[in-house]
Structures are given as C-alpha cells and as structure tokens.
Design a protein around this motif. Structure first.
Motif, PDB file in Angstrom:
ATOM      1  N   GLU A  89     -36.872  49.279  22.908  1.00 30.48           N
ATOM      2  CA  GLU A  89     -37.238  47.999  22.299  1.00 30.48           C
ATOM      3  C   GLU A  89     -37.619  46.948  23.315  1.00 30.48           C
ATOM      4  OE1 GLU A  89     -33.691  47.340  19.893  1.00 30.48           O
ATOM      5  OE2 GLU A  89     -32.956  45.900  21.355  1.00 30.48           O
ATOM      6  N   GLU A  90     -38.354  45.997  22.827  1.00 35.10           N
ATOM      7  CA  GLU A  90     -38.823  44.860  23.612  1.00 35.10           C
ATOM      8  C   GLU A  90     -37.647  44.193  24.319  1.00 35.10           C
ATOM      9  OE1 GLU A  90     -40.087  42.031  20.705  1.00 35.10           O
ATOM     10  OE2 GLU A  90     -40.473  40.456  22.178  1.00 35.10           O
ATOM     11  N   ARG A  91     -37.794  43.910  25.612  1.00 37.89           N
ATOM     12  CA  ARG A  91     -36.734  43.195  26.315  1.00 37.89           C
ATOM     13  C   ARG A  91     -36.783  41.726  25.939  1.00 37.89           C
ATOM     14  NH1 ARG A  91     -35.290  40.238  30.930  1.00 37.89           N
ATOM     15  NH2 ARG A  91     -37.467  39.809  31.441  1.00 37.89           N
ATOM     16  N   LEU A  92     -35.637  41.201  25.560  1.00 42.04           N
ATOM     17  CA  LEU A  92     -35.581  39.794  25.162  1.00 42.04           C
ATOM     18  C   LEU A  92     -34.946  38.987  26.278  1.00 42.04           C
ATOM     19  CD1 LEU A  92     -34.299  40.470  21.555  1.00 42.04           C
ATOM     20  CD2 LEU A  92     -36.611  39.770  22.190  1.00 42.04           C
TER      21      LEU A  92
ATOM     22  N   LYS B  93     -20.603  39.519  30.313  1.00 45.55           N
ATOM     23  CA  LYS B  93     -20.537  40.976  30.420  1.00 45.55           C
ATOM     24  C   LYS B  93     -20.493  41.480  31.860  1.00 45.55           C
ATOM     25  CE  LYS B  93     -21.912  42.597  26.023  1.00 45.55           C
ATOM     26  NZ  LYS B  93     -22.453  41.539  25.196  1.00 45.55           N
TER      27      LYS B  93
ATOM     28  N   VAL C  67     -36.237  47.745  26.920  1.00 44.19           N
ATOM     29  CA  VAL C  67     -34.913  48.306  27.236  1.00 44.19           C
ATOM     30  C   VAL C  67     -34.781  49.660  26.532  1.00 44.19           C
ATOM     31  CG1 VAL C  67     -33.879  45.991  27.395  1.00 44.19           C
ATOM     32  CG2 VAL C  67     -33.655  47.277  25.284  1.00 44.19           C
TER      33      VAL C  67
ATOM     34  N   LYS D 236     -27.613  52.579  16.484  1.00 40.57           N
ATOM     35  CA  LYS D 236     -28.605  51.504  16.670  1.00 40.57           C
ATOM     36  C   LYS D 236     -29.898  51.841  15.938  1.00 40.57           C
ATOM     37  CE  LYS D 236     -26.661  50.201  21.113  1.00 40.57           C
ATOM     38  NZ  LYS D 236     -25.814  49.087  20.698  1.00 40.57           N
TER      39      LYS D 236
ATOM     40  N   LEU E  24     -29.465  41.389  18.846  1.00 48.52           N
ATOM     41  CA  LEU E  24     -29.380  42.496  19.801  1.00 48.52           C
ATOM     42  C   LEU E  24     -28.626  43.675  19.213  1.00 48.52           C
ATOM     43  CD1 LEU E  24     -28.488  40.608  23.112  1.00 48.52           C
ATOM     44  CD2 LEU E  24     -30.691  41.635  22.517  1.00 48.52           C
ATOM     45  N   GLU E  25     -27.498  43.386  18.581  1.00 44.46           N
ATOM     46  CA  GLU E  25     -26.671  44.477  18.058  1.00 44.46           C
ATOM     47  C   GLU E  25     -25.695  43.939  17.029  1.00 44.46           C
ATOM     48  OE1 GLU E  25     -23.563  46.011  20.540  1.00 44.46           O
ATOM     49  OE2 GLU E  25     -23.075  44.050  21.345  1.00 44.46           O
TER      50      GLU E  25
ATOM     51  N   GLU F 261     -27.280  34.705  25.313  1.00 47.61           N
ATOM     52  CA  GLU F 261     -26.612  35.482  24.260  1.00 47.61           C
ATOM     53  C   GLU F 261     -25.451  34.702  23.642  1.00 47.61           C
ATOM     54  OE1 GLU F 261     -25.659  39.587  25.229  1.00 47.61           O
ATOM     55  OE2 GLU F 261     -27.287  39.604  26.706  1.00 47.61           O
TER      56      GLU F 261
ATOM     57  N   VAL G 113     -26.997  50.553  27.610  1.00 51.57           N
ATOM     58  CA  VAL G 113     -28.326  49.927  27.588  1.00 51.57           C
ATOM     59  C   VAL G 113     -28.861  49.777  29.012  1.00 51.57           C
ATOM     60  CG1 VAL G 113     -29.605  47.848  26.957  1.00 51.57           C
ATOM     61  CG2 VAL G 113     -27.729  48.647  25.508  1.00 51.57           C
TER      62      VAL G 113
ATOM     63  N   LYS H 200     -31.999  52.302  24.789  1.00 46.59           N
ATOM     64  CA  LYS H 200     -30.625  52.347  24.265  1.00 46.59           C
ATOM     65  C   LYS H 200     -30.314  53.708  23.653  1.00 46.59           C
ATOM     66  CE  LYS H 200     -30.567  47.556  22.695  1.00 46.59           C
ATOM     67  NZ  LYS H 200     -30.128  46.674  21.617  1.00 46.59           N
TER      68      LYS H 200
HETATM   69  P1  AMP Z   1     -25.938  46.410  22.955  1.00 46.30           P
HETATM   70  O1  AMP Z   1     -25.077  47.603  23.236  1.00 46.30           O
HETATM   71  O2  AMP Z   1     -27.133  46.689  22.121  1.00 46.30           O
HETATM   72  O3  AMP Z   1     -25.209  45.190  22.601  1.00 46.30           O
HETATM   73  O4  AMP Z   1     -26.449  45.941  24.365  1.00 46.30           O
HETATM   74  C1  AMP Z   1     -25.568  45.521  25.380  1.00 46.30           C
HETATM   75  C2  AMP Z   1     -26.229  44.462  26.189  1.00 46.30           C
HETATM   76  O5  AMP Z   1     -27.508  44.903  26.635  1.00 46.30           O
HETATM   77  C3  AMP Z   1     -26.525  43.181  25.408  1.00 46.30           C
HETATM   78  O6  AMP Z   1     -25.426  42.338  25.342  1.00 46.30           O
HETATM   79  C4  AMP Z   1     -27.647  42.614  26.220  1.00 46.30           C
HETATM   80  O7  AMP Z   1     -27.162  41.963  27.370  1.00 46.30           O
HETATM   81  C5  AMP Z   1     -28.410  43.832  26.651  1.00 46.30           C
HETATM   82  N1  AMP Z   1     -29.510  44.089  25.689  1.00 46.30           N
HETATM   83  C6  AMP Z   1     -29.484  44.824  24.569  1.00 46.30           C
HETATM   84  N2  AMP Z   1     -30.673  44.824  23.928  1.00 46.30           N
HETATM   85  C7  AMP Z   1     -31.494  44.051  24.673  1.00 46.30           C
HETATM   86  C8  AMP Z   1     -32.861  43.633  24.552  1.00 46.30           C
HETATM   87  N3  AMP Z   1     -33.640  44.032  23.538  1.00 46.30           N
HETATM   88  N4  AMP Z   1     -33.348  42.816  25.504  1.00 46.30           N
HETATM   89  C9  AMP Z   1     -32.575  42.406  26.540  1.00 46.30           C
HETATM   90  N5  AMP Z   1     -31.304  42.768  26.720  1.00 46.30           N
HETATM   91  C10 AMP Z   1     -30.752  43.579  25.805  1.00 46.30           C
END
Ligand code: AMP
Ligand code: GLY
Length: 423
Positions: free
Chosen positions: A180-183, A209, A138, A100, A281-282, A187, A150, A140
């Motif tokens: 990082e900033e929580r969004l 999820k 959040v 990431k 997000l990813e 999704e 996360v 990660k």
């Molecule tokens: P990731 O492994 O980065 O996909 O993160 C898994 C899950 O964590 C995502 O599907 C989101 O639900 C949550 N997530 C990841 N990054 C953020 C973010 N910056 N703000 C809010 N939720 C996040």
C-alpha cells in the motif's frame, strides 16, 4: 460485578484495576499486579477447556479478553458456545485486526473512507509492477506480527528487488501480502468501545513505536504514550478526531453487514493525519498497550458497567476527566533486538505502576525479554504528567532503559512542526 480477565500484560493490569470488581484471572505468567487484585487466578498457557471450566465454575457477568492472540484463536466463539458473555470479538470479527487483507477489502467493499491506495497479493505476480506504480509504498504481511512486520520502501527496503524478496519471504508463511501507498503524517490511536450497534469513543492518544529517543531505532510494541487535557493532541483538531470516529462507526456497521454478527469489544483505529486528511493504517480488536493506560485511569464512569453494557448491547457514551497523561515503559537493555533479562526493583512513586513482562520469584521481581513495567503520570498539565512519569522511571533499579523524550515539550513541538511542514 464478577469478572474473569484473560491476559497478563501491563494492559491487563490496568484493565484489572479499572474493572474494580470481584476479579478472577487467567494468566500465562505471574503478573504481581493482577495477582494482587484477583480473588483467584490460574497460571497456565491458554487452554480452552481449562478456561471454560474455570469460567463455568465462577459464572462471571462477563469475560474480558485482553490480548489479540486468543481472539485470533477463537476463544470468544468457544466461551460463547458455553453461554458465557465475552467482552471481545469472535474469531470472524477479529479479522479486522488479524487479517489486513480482510480489513482493506472490507473498506473497499463498503466504501469506508480513509484507505490508502492498496492491493492484496497471494503470489508475486504483478507485485513489482504495482510497486513501481505506487512508487512510495509499504509491504505488510497478512497476520499478527506485534506491529513489527511492516516494512517501508526507502527506509527498510532499499530497492524494488529487496521489496520483492521480502514479499516472497512473507508469502512462504502468510496467505497474502498487502502493498500500500506509504502515508506521511502524525499517527494517533483512537480506541472505541463497540456493542455492535453503538460506539463510545475514548480520548485520542499518541504512541511511540521506535525504541530510541527522537524516534530512532527498531520498532517496538510501544515505548510510551501521552494524552492531553483537552482530549485532543497538539497536531490534531476536533474534526480530525470526529473523522476517526466516523470511519470506526462505518467499520462497525460494515462488519455487521459482512458477517451478520455484532462486534462487542474494542475497535482501536491506528490513524495517521496526512496532508490529505485522516487515513486509517490498521485496526486492532483490543485495547492498545500502552495506550489503554492513558485512558482507563481517567475514566469517569464505571468501567465494568461499560463492558457489561457493551456485552448486552446497551452501550452509552463514556466520559473522561480533563487531565493530561504520560506513560513511559521501562524495558530491559538490548530490547527489542537482544534483550537481557535481569532483576528489577521498583520503588515508591507518585506515578501509577503497571507490570508487564515480569516474573515474580522468591527473591524478587525479574524482567523477561519484553517491556517490563509501565509508569503513568496524571496531572493538570502535560509537563507535570511527564515529570511524574520521568521521576518514576529514573528511580527504577536494574539494567533497563526508557525514552526520556516522551511527553516532553520538545517532542510535542516536533510533531506540530512535522504536520505544519507537510501542509
Ligand atoms: P500496522 O501493523 O499496520 O499498524 O503498522 C505498524 C506501523 O507501520 C504503523 O504504526 C505505521 O508506523 C507503519 N505503517 C503502516 N502502514 C503504513 C503506511 N501505509 N504508510 C506509512 N507507514 C505505515
Ligand atoms: N501500542 C500499539 C498496540 O497496542 O498495538
């Protein structure tokens, strides 16, 4: 076409069906669906030499790499060195998913739109100050965690001290931590196929999820997903999807500039629509599980030819039927925290069935400790697609559970309301 498929989940079962080719497969466990579709298969833990020899003997048009683990381990680099074409990125390119920190820095360096405020840390120095600065954040880990690494401030992390503790814990086993900033928003998954120069977008899908109904409980690999007949989502406009495609196009080009290599495979963006627009997000370097099961069954074009075109850098746009789809996973009771393996019986259904973590023994089918099987309803309306999937999961015999609410009108309305309130 002759294709060798690596992987053994429901995602790969669905891919195997869509490939509709002379199929050979290499699996860790005995997936009965893939076994039935294969001319020949090997059941083994991943072993580059064994896989390479199998591939050289078969001489396939290409090898399809299903899951992310082998990509991270460099399976494509190994097979390419043997002169075999792969649908899947090299180890270096797969960092778009496996790191990431790499992904966020790439976005920054090449000014790709859609990133939240973020900072990468290799030690805890300055981390507390940054958390206070961002306020709503959040944490990660920099590595593969199956979507479960996360943690969100205010939800999983109750205080800055706890967030610091979690970062310290992560830094013991990972090189970096990303804060990082929580969004906040809704999704969506946009899975694109890339040949390194061209991108072919597929239909946007929404995954679920959380383990329990109404998005409660622990995170899972994904309990189910849906897509709509109009190829949008109830809270999503065409321009939002186009924004996701543009970000992915920019990422594909940035990856080439950064590594000099061409990305051949899937670039799956996990996006979130916020009040400030579409954010990323990813990225994943492979198809989504369950999301692939919403798109390949309604693909109009020949999938093996699309993959071959991606490998040979001659990719064109792809088309999908105007149908709604709903996928529901059946999982063992206790999943994901304390899953109880047990027997599973699946009866005839109108839904498509894809096997995941099951083991075929002499006296029948057994669940292991993860998602067991996925059921996909396809219809002209989302209501009908949901009913087909729901009827199918209700008929499953065994100590299982599933989410009744996926694809229902009530949940779709909730998503739309959530978006309206944010705006
Ligand atoms: P990731 O492994 O980065 O996909 O993160 C898994 C899950 O964590 C995502 O599907 C989101 O639900 C949550 N997530 C990841 N990054 C953020 C973010 N910056 N703000 C809010 N939720 C996040
Ligand atoms: N369903 C989420 C993933 O495949 O990563």
């Amino acid at each position: 076409m002759r294709v060798l498929l690596l992987g053994q989940g429901a995602r790969e079962h669905c891919i195997a069906e869509a490939l509709d080719s002379e199929l050979y497969s290499f699996m860790k466990t005995r997936n009965p669906g893939i076994m039935e579709l294969s001319k020949e298969y090997i059941i083994s833990d991943l072993d580059f030499e064994k896989l390479g020899k199998f591939a050289q003997r078969i001489n396939p048009d290409f090898i399809f790499i299903g899951p992310e683990g082998p990509l991270e381990n460099g399976v494509v680099d190994h097979l390419t060195s043997l002169g075999i074409g792969c649908f899947g990125p090299t180890k270096s390119l797969a960092r778009i998913e496996t790191s990431k920190a790499f992904m966020r820095k790439l976005m920054e360096k090449y000014k790709v739109d859609g990133a939240p405020e973020f900072k990468v840390f290799s030690s805890t120095e300055g981390i507390k100050e940054y958390m206070r600065d961002v306020n709503d954040f959040v944490v990660k880990p920099d590595g593969l965690t199956g979507g479960k690494g996360v943690k969100v401030f205010g939800e999983h992390l109750k205080s800055i001290e706890e967030a610091l503790g979690y970062s310290q814990e992560l830094l013991r086993s990972h090189d970096f931590v990303v804060v990082e900033e929580r969004l906040d928003g809704e999704e969506f998954s946009l899975q694109c196929i890339s040949d390194g120069k061209h991108l072919a977008a597929t239909v946007p899908v929404q995954d679920h999820k959380r383990a329990y109904e109404d998005d409660q409980g622990p995170n899972t690999g994904g309990m189910g997903s849906y897509s709509m007949k109009d190829h949008l989502l109830p809270f999503l406009k065409k321009r939002d999807v186009e924004k996701g495609e543009k970000i992915t196009q920019d990422i594909m080009e940035a990856l080439h500039k950064e590594t000099g290599e061409y990305y051949k495979g899937v670039l799956y963006g996990g996006f979130i629509l916020t009040k400030k627009g579409v954010k990323l997000l990813e990225y994943n370097a492979r198809f989504g599980d369950p999301e692939v099961m919403n798109i390949l069954p309604i693909l109009k074009d020949n999938f093996a030819e699309i993959c071959s075109a991606a490998v040979n850098q001659d990719l064109k746009n792809v088309e999908f039927e105007k149908k709604a789809t709903v996928c529901k996973y059946v999982v063992p009771k206790g999943y994901p925290l304390n899953p109880v393996p047990g027997k599973l019986e699946i009866t005839n259904t109108k839904a498509k069935v894809y096997y995941a973590s099951v083991d075929l023994k002499e006296d029948g089918l057994y669940m292991t400790r993860s998602r067991a099987a996925a059921f996909v309803g396809i219809a002209d309306t989302i209501d009908d697609a949901e009913k087909i999937a729901q009827n199918a999961v209700e008929k499953v015999k065994g100590d299982v559970f599933y989410r009744k609410d996926i694809g229902t009108e009530r949940l779709l309305r909730k998503r739309v309301e959530h978006m309206k309130n944010l705006r």
